[in-house]
Every structure is written in C-alpha cells, then in structure tokens.
Scaffold this motif. Structure first.
Motif, PDB file in Angstrom:
ATOM      1  N   LEU A   1       0.831  -1.208   0.000  1.00 26.79           N
ATOM      2  CA  LEU A   1       0.000   0.000   0.000  1.00 26.79           C
ATOM      3  C   LEU A   1       0.859   1.250   0.000  1.00 26.79           C
ATOM      4  O   LEU A   1       0.560   2.227  -0.689  1.00 26.79           O
TER       5      LEU A   1
ATOM      6  N   GLU B   1       2.220   1.922  -3.410  1.00 24.71           N
ATOM      7  CA  GLU B   1       1.258   2.433  -4.385  1.00 24.71           C
ATOM      8  C   GLU B   1       0.893   3.883  -4.128  1.00 24.71           C
ATOM      9  O   GLU B   1       0.772   4.675  -5.052  1.00 24.71           O
ATOM     10  N   TYR B   2       0.651   4.209  -2.856  1.00 30.68           N
ATOM     11  CA  TYR B   2       0.045   5.518  -2.583  1.00 30.68           C
ATOM     12  C   TYR B   2       0.931   6.462  -1.789  1.00 30.68           C
ATOM     13  O   TYR B   2       0.539   7.580  -1.514  1.00 30.68           O
TER      14      TYR B   2
ATOM     15  N   ILE C   1      -7.496   4.527  -2.121  1.00 32.88           N
ATOM     16  CA  ILE C   1      -7.535   3.174  -2.687  1.00 32.88           C
ATOM     17  C   ILE C   1      -8.555   3.093  -3.811  1.00 32.88           C
ATOM     18  O   ILE C   1      -9.684   3.562  -3.689  1.00 32.88           O
TER      19      ILE C   1
ATOM     20  N   ASP D   1      -4.245  -3.749  -4.812  1.00 30.08           N
ATOM     21  CA  ASP D   1      -5.050  -3.521  -3.614  1.00 30.08           C
ATOM     22  C   ASP D   1      -5.683  -4.821  -3.152  1.00 30.08           C
ATOM     23  O   ASP D   1      -5.758  -5.117  -1.969  1.00 30.08           O
TER      24      ASP D   1
ATOM     25  N   PHE E   1     -10.688  -0.592   3.321  1.00 27.58           N
ATOM     26  CA  PHE E   1     -11.128  -0.961   1.984  1.00 27.58           C
ATOM     27  C   PHE E   1     -12.626  -0.735   1.820  1.00 27.58           C
ATOM     28  O   PHE E   1     -13.241  -1.270   0.912  1.00 27.58           O
TER      29      PHE E   1
END
Lengths: 508, 111, 171, 88, 149, 115, 88, 80
Positions: free
Chosen positions: A192, A195-196, A208, A214, A272
C-alpha cells in the motif's frame, strides 16, 4: 489532561512496564502499589477516551504536531502518526480495560514471587498497552508495530511457566504463527505504501482504487490477521496458547484475539470500505467463521485437559464473531446491522465468559496442581465459589437465556438465518454441542467424589472472578441498555462511520 | 593522477581475484586460508589505498573524511583478518580436520 | 592506583579513536568544541567497563614513542615487502599446485602478548605460513607451512627477521 | 570524473569474485571451509563498500564499511569458537 | 580462545566502543543512530563474551537489565517533554539551547553537532537501551545452563 | 532489470515459507523466519528507491545531485529489523528451553500438543 | 500426501507473491511522492537534522520508535524470564 | 550499476537458498550470515546506509552470535 487521554492510555502503561523492574529492586510492596496505580490510571484513561468518543465523535490526536488536532499539513495529507479513536476503537478500549483490570486484580495473588512476578507484571502491562495501541492507532505501520508488541509480550507470557515443557512449545508455535501473520501484514503495508506513498488509514482509504495490487494487499492483511486471530486454517496455536498460558494472561490474550477481529473490521469496513468491501469477502469470512466454530467444538469434545477444553470453546466463540463480521459484510445494513450488533456485543460477552472460565481453570490449577479431567473430581466440595463461577461462565459461553451470551448469540443466529439458513443451523448445532461439552467438564471437575485435596483460591482472585461474573449477569439482564449505550455507537462507526472517520482525520 | 588510481585499483582487484581463485583451487582448509587471507588482505589494501589517494586528492573536509574513514576500515581489516584466519585454523585443527598430504604435524603430536 | 591508570589509558585510547573519526568537523580548528566535549564524555564513561580488559600489567612500555616509529617503519618496510612476496608465492602455488604442507613448531622466545600477536599476525600474512596455535605457557608457535623444508626449523627459517622486529617493537 | 567509473568497475569485479567464494561456501566439504569462504566474502564486501563510497560520491557511506570490518570479525570468532568445541 | 585473539580483542573492543558511540552521537548527521550504534556496542559485549569466556561477565547481567530500564524510561520521558503541545513534540529544536541550533546552511553542508533538538538525546536513550538489551540477551544465552554443564 | 528487487524479495519470502513448511528443526524454523524478514526488508527498502537518487543525508551530499531516495521506507525497515531481531532472540530462547526439557529439537517428536 | 498438498499450496503462494512483485510499479519510479518529498524538504528546517531518516525515526514517526523499543524491551524481558527461571 | 544490483541480488538469493538447503545447522547459519551480509551490500547500493549499518550490525554479528549460542546449547546437527 483529557486532550492527551489517548496517548496517556498507551504511554503510561509502557512507562509503568519500563519502571516496574527498577521499582521492584527497591521494594515489592511499592512495586505492587505502583502497578496498581498504573493500571487504574490506564483504565481511567481508556474510559475517558471512550466517553469522549461516544459523545463527541471521532477523537483525533496527532503525535508530535503543534496541536493534537493538526493532523494534516498544508498540502492536505497527513505526515505524522495519528491516533484516531472512533466508536469501535473506544469499545475495544473498554474491553481491553476490563480484561486488564481483572487480570491485574487476579495476578497479584496468582503469580508467585519466586517465579518472576515482576517480569510477569511488566509483560502484562506491555501486552495491555499493545492492545490499546492497536485499537487506538490510525496509522497502518504503527498498527503493525503494536501487533508485534502484543505478539512478543503474549508469547513471553505464554512461556511463563518455564519449569514445564509444554508452555514453551505452545509459545514457540504461537510465536511462529504470530510472526508470520505480522510479516504478511507488513508486506501488505509495504504494497500500500508503494502504491500511494502514505501510511495513514484514512488517507489510504480515500486513495484506494481497488486495483489488482489492492486486492493482493487486502488478501495479505486478512490472511495475517486471521492467522493472528486463530481462525481455522491457522488455529493450531490457539488452544495450546490458551491452555498453557497463566490464567491472568489468558484473559488478556482473549482480548488480544478480539483486537485482531477489530483489525479485520477496520480493514474491511474502513480501509477498503470504499472500493473492495464486496459480499464475496463477506462469504469467505463467514465460511471461515463457521468452519472455526465446527472444528473447535468437535475438537473440544475429545479433550481431557480442562484448559484446552475451555480453549477450544474460546476458539469457537471467535468463530461466531467472524461469522457475524462476514454476515455483516454480506448485507451492509438491514440484517447485516443486526449481525454486527450481535458480533460486537459478543466480543465483550466472550471476554467476560471465556475470561471467567479461564480464571477458574487457573484457580483449579493452583488449588489442585493439575487440570487433567480424569484426575480431577469433586472439587465442588471445597471450591464452592469457583464451582459457581464455572457454571455461570459455562452457561454464558453456551448461550443460555438469562445470561449475556444468549443475547448476542441470538442476534447472530437471527441475522445468519436470513443470510443462509444452513449456516445458522450449523451454528446452533455447534452451540448445543458446546453446552454438552462444558456441562460434562463441569460435572467431571467439580461434581462426584472428592479425588484430591484442594484449597480455595485467595480473596483477590475471587474478587477478579466476581467482577466478571457481575458483568455476565448485568449484561444478561439488561442487554438493551448496553447495546444502546456502547454497542450501537461501535456498530454505527463500522457501518456508516467511514465518512466521519475520514473527515475527522483529514479535515473537512 | 587517474593513472595512479587505475594502477592501484588494478593491483587490488587482481590480488583479490587471486584470493578468490586460491579458495577454489587449494585442496584443504589450511591452504585455502593461506590463499584467501593473504591475497584478499593485500588486494584490499591496494583497493582501499586507491580510495584514500582519491580522498586526499579531492581534499577539503569531505575528501579528508573519506580518506580517514577508509584508512580506518583498512586498519581494521589489517588487524582482524589474520586474527580471524588464525582462529579459524586453530578451530579447524581442534575440530579434527587434518592437513591434506602433511609431511609433519607437530601439533597433532603434542596432544 | 593501577586501576585508575588502566582507566585513564583506556579513556585516552577511546578519545583518540573518537577524535580520528571526527577530524575536520570544526570550522577553523580541526575539531568543533562540541565534538571535543562529547568525545571526552564518551571516553570517560566508556572506559569504565573496558578498563579491566584493555590494560594489563606491562603494557606501559607500548607507550614509548620510538616503538611506534619502529612499528610504522616495520609496516611500510619489511612487512609490506614480504606481504607482496607472499602474494606472488600464493600465485605460484595456485598455478603450479606445488605444495608440501605440514605443521611445524618453533620457539621464538617472545614473552609479552603483544609481541606474540604481532609475530603471529605477521606470520599469517607473509609467505607460505599460517599460525595455527600458540602455546600460552611456553610461547611455542605451531605454524602451518605450505612447503616444508625442514620439519624442525629454527625461527629464522620460517619467518625471517620478524621475531627480532617483534621483540624490538613490543618487548 | 573518470576515476569514479574505475571505482565502480572495480567494485563490480569484486562482487564477481564473491560469486567464486560463494561457490566454495556451497561446495566446501567441511564447515571450516564454509567459514573461510564467509571470511573471504566479508573482506571482499568491505573493499567493495569502500570503493562504492568513493564511486557514489557520498562520504558518509564509508561508515558502513567500518562497521562491517569490525563486526564480521566477531561473527568469525563465534564460528571458530563453536568449531573448537568445549565450554564457552 | 588463544592469546592472539584475546590481545586483538583488547585493541578492537575500545575502538568498536568509540565507533559505536560515534555512530550514536552523530545519528542526526551521518548514517546511524541509536539502534545502529547500540548494535555495534552490543557486539562489543558479544566480542568480550567470545574472547574471554562468559563467566567473567556474569555480574554484568545485574547491571545491564536495570540499564535497559533506564534507557527506555529516558526515551519515554523525553517523549513526554513535548506534552505541553503534543506527545513526541520536538521542543528543543530551534530553542537555541542544548542541541537547539539551526542547521548551518540548507542543502548540503558539513553538519554541526549542536542541532536537531531532542534527537541526539533520544538517540542516546535508545542507544543505551539497545546496548543493554542486546548485551543482556547475548550474556543470558551464553550463561544459560552453565552450572550443570 | 525491470523490478528485479521486488521479485527477488518475494523469492526470499517464498524460500522462507519453504523452510517453514519442509523443515522440522526448531532452529531451522527460526532461520526460515529470518529469511522471510530479510525478504520483507529488501521489499520495503527497494520501494523507496528513486532512480539516480542519493542517500537522504545532507551531510557532505554531492551538490550536483538531483534527487534523494525516499526516507520513509528506510525508517520503517529499521523498525522491522529490530523487531526481527527481537523475534529471533525470543524464538531461540524458546528453542533452548524446549531442548532443555525434551532433549530434542525435532518438531515432529515434540508435537504432543498437536490437536 | 499432506506434504504434497503443502508443497502445491506453497507453489501457489509463491506464484502469488512473485506475481505481486511483477505487477508492482517499475523499480525506481515511484508513482506518488507527496509525503516523502515533504520529509526531504522540511527535515532541515523543522527538525534541524541533516539525516532525514533519523528525523523520521525520532521525530515524525517517533511513536513507532517507541513501539520498537518496547518490542525490544519485551523480548529482553521474555528472554530474561525464560532463561533465568529455567536455570534455578 | 545495474550489473552490481543484479549480481548482488542473485548472491542474496543463493545465500538464502543455501541456508534453506544445508542440513548442518552451523552451515545454515553461515549461509544466512553471508546472505545477510550481501543484503547489507544491496541496501548500500539502494542508497540506504542507515539500514545497511543496522543490517550489518544486527545481521552479521549479533544474529550469528545468538544463533551460535543457541546451537551450542542444543544439538549440532539437524535431525532427520
């Protein structure tokens, strides 16, 4: 002072744990007083945080910033670690406070000085602080760190009775599973982050998108947390750990397991909740839950060791909670809300009833020197209070009407029936089987002819058990009151509180 | 100036490689320790001396720190490498590893 | 008294190492005042646990400066040369595979720990030899010799002038 | 600067030699052989680190090499101590 | 171990201690910090254990465990310093006092020791903790089960 | 090259899992967990790498440098390394205690707790 | 039988992990960088530390470090508990 | 630079595989130490000197020390 309550609830027990050894070199009475003070202060802070969270909404505390509410920088993204306590976190904090206080009252007379009481107390404080840190934090990596604190403190406590072999083996097994679970969580955190470029739960939740990675991260997080909770494919450690740990640690271990369930809720519904909280995952969790229930109850039938028997009972209760979480995810709102209410209410009931049973088992181990069912019998003649408490806890565990287990289990059955009648029937069947098992255990241990000499537990231990018995009875008599006051805010925080959580942390 | 660096580096890498190949070629532990220790230490001396020369050539606090710290690493290598090899050789002998094709073994006789 | 001496020596040693590490930190002088103070504190505190290890009776002679000059000269001169020779020797043995190994014993008549250590490490790094063991009581060296010329050698046959150097530097 | 490229190439060659030593670590018939291979790898990596510190242009990186030179010695001693046997 | 290893350890131990202290002290300037330097100094304990045998250091266990408590408590108390604003607030940075100086120049610079607020103090607290904790682990493992062989 | 560090770190994780599943010696299990931790650490650090970046330290940084690698993963990795060491130490202590009681380290022989 | 089942599941797991490694963005080109850019730019002004990593470890994410210290403390206490009691 | 990365990463995997493969526990620990050492070099290449020092100090010296101490207190060979 109250502004700093969330961090004080975590930092003060840590400080207490660090200083306890030093104080114990000076004077043992002083150490006991000091530990009591720390415990009282910590639980007071947990209650204060809960009150604030229930009345004012999400409590946000930013560590290291100029003011506690300054959680984001000029660019609108959080850089510091944020503690964010919503209704669910506050509820878990209450459970941890209950478990911690009871464990402390119990252990002053349960632990023996020559067996390393100071170290045990210190570890208990660390475990407690770890659970509080896990449920209060709003940062994903910080969550992992506190997960590891609870892992290591819990395993050290499980291996407390080093003069026997089996605690060390149970602790080794538990350690391996906990560490693996923690590492899976860490990999997910890494994915995570990669990615972010963020670690804050609220910020990540907003970012997300539900890509393939994810999904991978969600799978890893769920896998790690289920490993930590002891759901079915990875349940081998749980009975050993519960059965071999000293009694006062077991109740905190139960709270620890529930913190893992809390984390599953947090991950699925908050982190999520925007993109990936699909019914498929709900069915997965629910089926794991029912499998846990069935396997645990079937294994409990054949146990001859009282501690392990109760331990399997505890694992089956965990299955009920997972079932409720799964059903709640299948239908968000409607009967899903009922299921979550039942599941979350069941957490505190489970902590009380299973905790009470384990405390009685600890008292029996101390009084009779053994917990093998064939060698026990007739303990009820001398251990009157313990026998009563055991019966109470057993009935509550099995979900007999006037007690608290009934209220929560009934909610779970009802909602599960609406999702899938087969699951509900299986759960009900398992519950009946569990009743038979615990009644047989009660009969084997406390009724019948007197098999060996036993001395009743000291008063402090009885008081600890009494508190839990009181909780069981009061919650059983007035379930509506407690559901409305403390459970319902938690359920609302899970189901609809995601936006409020994001707004409170990210501002606006 | 670059020629000096390249010369030192070439010598250093050559001897380091010699050490690594000696490790593969020799028949038993003791001869391998011979090759590995002597050649890698000597090669590392030259490699690190290249860096030291580079640091002094660069000058200033930066280059000076580079050179000094590299020298310190070299010093440690010089005193720890032979000692470690000695400890390993002694341990190997005590663990019962015989030198291959030994014409004489006074240490064995002593026991 | 000796205890204090050991402590002071360790502290000075630690301080020197710290100062070497932090050279060129000052703007005008070589060291900034903060570094000097911090190093002093570290040296004073760090020497307390290490004093009993670092200092042994008879180490005072190592503080004489001419030994240090000799040591540096030894490092650059004979030691370095024989090290170079050692490497070509190893290259020769690697290529030809000509070895006749054995463990021999000799008595270099060295008494202090530092002299023995210096000799042993020199032997390990120079041609064809490797210290395997040192007898603590008698000071006899057991050396793995890659090409044994004489099963009962004199010290000069194995390691040339090194025992004399070691005696000069550390005894 | 051109010398930095030289340092980089030399470092790559040294890492190549680590492969050879790793072969000995894998093959070594006895445990002392593997320990010797580890010792060689340690020395090679220290040299590599110093070279890379110069090649990458950051002085502070060389500290890692010092730590390694110090601590690999301790690992070697532990391995040797274990091979020797007897009480610690 | 042999006399050679012991003698070299006598040289290496103080050097490693000085280097570990340097790594801790310069944690805010060069790579390193409390953990790394603490690990280096804890390796000194490991070195002493392996070179001189562990029986000689048995008394250190009674020092190292309380020392770890002290380090951990110092860390928490340093964190509590900021509780006027928030927990873990770096109150000393920019205060002008001890470690309160600003960075001499932004961007690449040679670094000044007297910067970074509570960071060096926290480095030392964590360093003490790691030294004592890891040293105690090594000592306890080495001493375990020695009475009966 | 591509994203080789990621793949390699995941291979390390897989090797660690393989060790955990196929080996039964308790110390070997600890080694397996160490290998997984190495893989995870490599994964985290390589997440923060930026092409052409220098280490995130301003002391004596080359002035012509364009970018710095990301510091956050390095901080996280430091934490993970120390946690790994703590885990390893505790597991080995458990292994020693178990050996003390049972005289063996084979997990297959001491699974009296299986159930 | 059980062993083969384990191995098959392991292969699937390994494939899963390695696929994750392959799917991830290319090495060395992070997609987003707000937080880390903030740290790199503000470490010298806010914390006055040259080493950004230390600034993060002890200031921005100091709470994690507290947790880490606690983990170490718990491990040492656990080791002390285990090894001291078993000896006596 | 790329070649260095590739070489080091392959070496790390080889070391870890050897640590998995060896039955002799001491050999496995040696392979683990080598792998950890090369991992430290890889951290160095990835411009993470802080992590490299930590991995060097903890992975190379202390982990080996506690593993070997634990092996000394238990069996030497891995049992079949």
């Amino acid at each position: 002072m109250l502004v700093h309550a969330p961090i004080l609830a975590i930092a003060v027990p840590l400080l207490g744990a660090f200083s306890l050894l030093g104080v114990s070199y000076i004077n043992r009475t002083l150490r006991n007083v000091w530990a009591c003070l720390i415990a009282a202060f910590t639980s007071a802070m947990a209650v204060a945080v809960a009150i604030r969270a229930f009345t004012e909404g999400v409590v946000v505390y930013t560590l290291g910033a100029a003011s506690p509410t300054e959680s984001v920088t000029a660019g609108g993204f959080p850089i510091r670690i944020v503690l964010a306590v919503d209704g669910l976190g506050a509820f878990m904090g209450l459970i941890a406070a209950l478990a911690g206080v009871v464990a402390f009252i119990y252990c002053f007379q349960y632990l023996r000085e020559e067996e390393g009481k100071s170290l045990g107390l210190s570890l208990l404080l660390l475990l407690w602080a770890g659970i509080l840190g896990m449920v209060y934090t709003g940062d994903l990596f910080n969550f992992f760190v506190f997960l590891e604190i609870t892992s290591i403190a819990a395993c050290a406590l499980i291996g407390y009775r080093v003069w026997e072999s089996r605690p060390a083996e149970a602790a080794f097994k538990t350690m391996a599973m906990y560490t693996l679970g923690g590492l899976l969580v860490l990999i997910a955190v890494g994915i995570l982050y990669g990615e972010y470029d963020a670690l804050n739960i609220a910020y990540l939740s907003k970012a997300i998108t539900g890509s393939l990675l994810d999904r991978l991260a969600l799978g890893l997080l769920l896998g790690g947390l289920l490993m930590k909770a002891g759901a079915v494919p990875a349940h081998m450690w749980a009975p050993d750990a519960y059965g071999e740990a000293p009694a006062m640690a077991t109740i905190v271990l139960v709270a620890n397991t529930q913190a893992a369930i809390y984390a599953i809720l947090r991950v699925v519904f908050t982190l999520f909740g925007g993109a990936l909280a699909s019914p498929g995952i709900g069915w997965l969790i629910a089926s794991l839950g029912i499998a846990t229930v069935l396997v645990a109850v079937l294994m409990a039938v054949v146990q001859r060791h009282l501690g392990r028997l109760i331990a399997y009972g505890a694992v089956s209760q965990l299955g009920y909670m997972l079932l409720a979480v799964g059903v709640g995810l299948v239908a968000r709102g409607g009967f899903g809300e009922v299921a979550l209410t039942g599941g979350i209410f069941h957490m505190i009931n489970d902590a009380a009833s299973v905790g009470l049973l384990f405390l009685v088992v600890g008292a029996v181990r101390r009084a009779a020197g053994s917990v093998d069912l064939p060698s026990l019998g007739g303990l009820g003649h001398t251990l009157r209070w313990e026998a009563g408490f055991f019966l109470l806890g057993a009935l509550a565990l099995a979900g007999i009407p006037p007690l608290n287990g009934f209220a929560s289990k009934f909610l779970i059955y009802e909602s599960t029936f609406r999702a899938s009648p087969i699951l509900a029937a299986l759960a009900l069947l398992a519950s009946i089987l569990l009743l038979a098992v615990v009644v047989r255990a009660f009969q084997g241990a406390f009724l019948g002819p007197r098999a060996r000499e036993a001395s009743p537990a000291p008063r402090g231990m009885l008081v600890a058990m009494g508190i839990l018995a009181l909780v069981i009875i009061v919650f059983g008599l007035f379930p509506g009151f407690f559901i409305e006051r403390i459970v319902s805010p938690a359920v609302q925080a899970v189901l609809t509180g995601r936006e409020a959580y994001l707004a409170a942390v990210l501002g606006g | 100036m670059s020629a000096l660096f390249y010369l030192l580096l070439a010598i250093g890498t050559a001897f380091n490689g010699l050490g690594a190949f000696a490790l593969m070629r020799f028949p038993d532990v003791y001869t391998r320790i011979h090759g590995a220790t002597k050649c890698t230490t000597f090669g590392s001396i030259f490699s690190i001396l290249a860096v030291v020369a580079y640091g002094f050539y660069k000058g200033g606090g930066e280059g000076g720190t580079l050179a000094l710290h590299a020298l310190l690493a070299l010093f440690f290598l010089l005193i720890t490498n032979p000692t470690g090899s000695h400890a390993l050789a002694r341990a190997a002998h005590r663990a019962g590893v015989k030198p291959v094709g030994a014409v004489v073994d006074r240490l064995e006789e002593k026991k | 008294m000796r205890k204090w001496g050991a402590w002071a020596a360790s502290a000075v040693f630690i301080y020197i190492v710290y100062l070497i590490l932090t050279l060129w930190t000052g703007k005008l002088g070589l060291w900034s005042p903060g570094e000097l103070i911090a190093g002093a504190v570290i040296a004073v505190l760090g020497a307390i646990p290490l004093a009993e290890v670092v200092w042994k009776r008879g180490d005072a002679r190592l503080l004489q400066p001419h030994r240090w000059i000799l040591f540096i000269f030894y490092l650059i001169g004979p030691f370095f040369l024989s090290m170079a020779r050692a490497n070509f020797d190893v290259a020769y043995r690697v290529i030809t595979g000509k070895i006749k190994p054995g463990i021999v014993r000799f008595q270099p008549h060295l008494k202090t720990d530092f002299a023995r250590t210096l000799l042993a490490n020199s032997i390990t790094l120079t041609p064809g030899t490797l210290t395997v063991d040192v007898d603590d009581d008698t000071g006899e060296f057991y050396v793995h010799w890659i090409y044994v010329r004489n099963p009962d050698p004199r010290p000069e046959e194995v390691c040339g002038p090194f025992p004399a150097w070691a005696r000069r530097i550390a005894e | 600067m051109i010398a930095e490229l030289g340092f980089l190439v030399a470092a790559a060659v040294l890492v190549g030699y680590v492969f050879v030593s790793m072969g000995r670590l894998a093959a070594g018939p006895t445990t002392p052989d593997r320990a010797v291979a580890l010792d060689t790898i340690n020395t090679l990596v220290v040299a590599t680190m110093v070279l890379l510190g110069a090649a990458l242009g950051q002085v502070v990186l060389v500290d890692v090499a010092i730590v390694y030179a110090l601590l690999s010695f301790i690992a070697t001693l532990y391995i040797a101590r274990h091979l020797e046997g007897g009480p610690l | 171990m042999s006399v050679i290893v012991r003698t070299v350890s006598r040289v290496v131990a103080p050097v490693a201690l000085a280097f570990g202290a340097y790594v801790i002290m310069h944690g805010h300037l060069t790579p390193g910090g409390g953990f790394q330097g603490g690990a280096v100094v804890a390796s000194v304990v490991a070195l002493l254990v392996v070179a001189f045998g562990c029986e000689r250091w048995r008394k250190w266990t009674h020092v190292l465990l309380p020392l770890e408590d002290v380090g951990a408590m110092a860390f928490v108390i340093l964190a509590f310093l900021g509780v006027g604003a928030t927990f873990f607030r770096n109150v000393l940075a920019g205060s002008g006092g001890l470690f309160g100086a600003p960075v001499p120049q932004l961007g690449p610079n040679p670094g000044a020791l007297n910067t970074a607020g509570t960071l060096p103090l926290m480095n030392w607290a964590v360093g003490f903790k790691v030294i004592a904790g890891l040293g105690a682990v090594v000592l306890l493992l080495a001493l375990f089960g020695r009475e009966d062989g | 090259m591509g994203n080789m560090p990621f793949v390699v770190s995941m291979i390390l994780v897989a090797i660690g899992f393989l060790t955990l599943i196929t080996r039964r010696n308790l110390i070997k299990l600890a080694i397996g967990i160490s290998i997984i931790e190495m893989g995870v650490n490599l994964f985290l650090v390589s997440l923060g790498y930026v092409k052409g970046g220098i280490a995130p330290i301003y002391t004596y940084a080359p002035p012509e440098a364009r970018a710095m690698v990301f510091p956050t993963p390095q901080a996280l990795t430091l934490t993970a390394i120390v946690i790994g060491l703590a885990t390893t130490a505790l597991m080995l202590a458990f292994a020693v205690v178990i050996y003390r009681h049972r005289g063996t380290l084979d997990a297959g022989k001491i699974r009296e707790l299986r159930g | 039988m059980k062993r083969w089942l384990f191995l098959a599941s392991l292969l699937i797991l390994a494939g899963y992990f390695i696929a994750g490694g392959v799917w991830l963005r290319p090495f060395g080109e992070p997609a987003r960088s707000e937080m880390d850019r903030y740290f790199i730019e503000h470490a010298q002004t806010e914390v006055a530390a040259n080493n950004v990593v230390t600034a993060i470890v002890f200031d921005y994410r100091g709470y994690d470090t507290l947790g880490e210290a606690t983990v170490l403390f718990a491990a040492v206490v656990g080791v002390a508990l285990l090894l001291r009691r078993a000896r006596g | 630079m790329t070649a260095l990365h590739v070489l080091t990463l392959i070496l790390v995997v080889v070391g870890a595989a050897l640590a998995f493969w060896f039955r002799d526990l001491l050999a496995a620990v040696i392979a683990l130490a080598g792998s950890s050492l090369l991992l430290s070099l890889e951290f160095y290449l990835l411009q993470a000197p802080d992590v490299a020092i930590a991995e060097a100090g903890i992975g190379a010296a202390l982990t080996v020390a506690i593993y070997i101490l634990a092996i000394r207190k238990t069996h030497y060979k891995e049992e079949e």
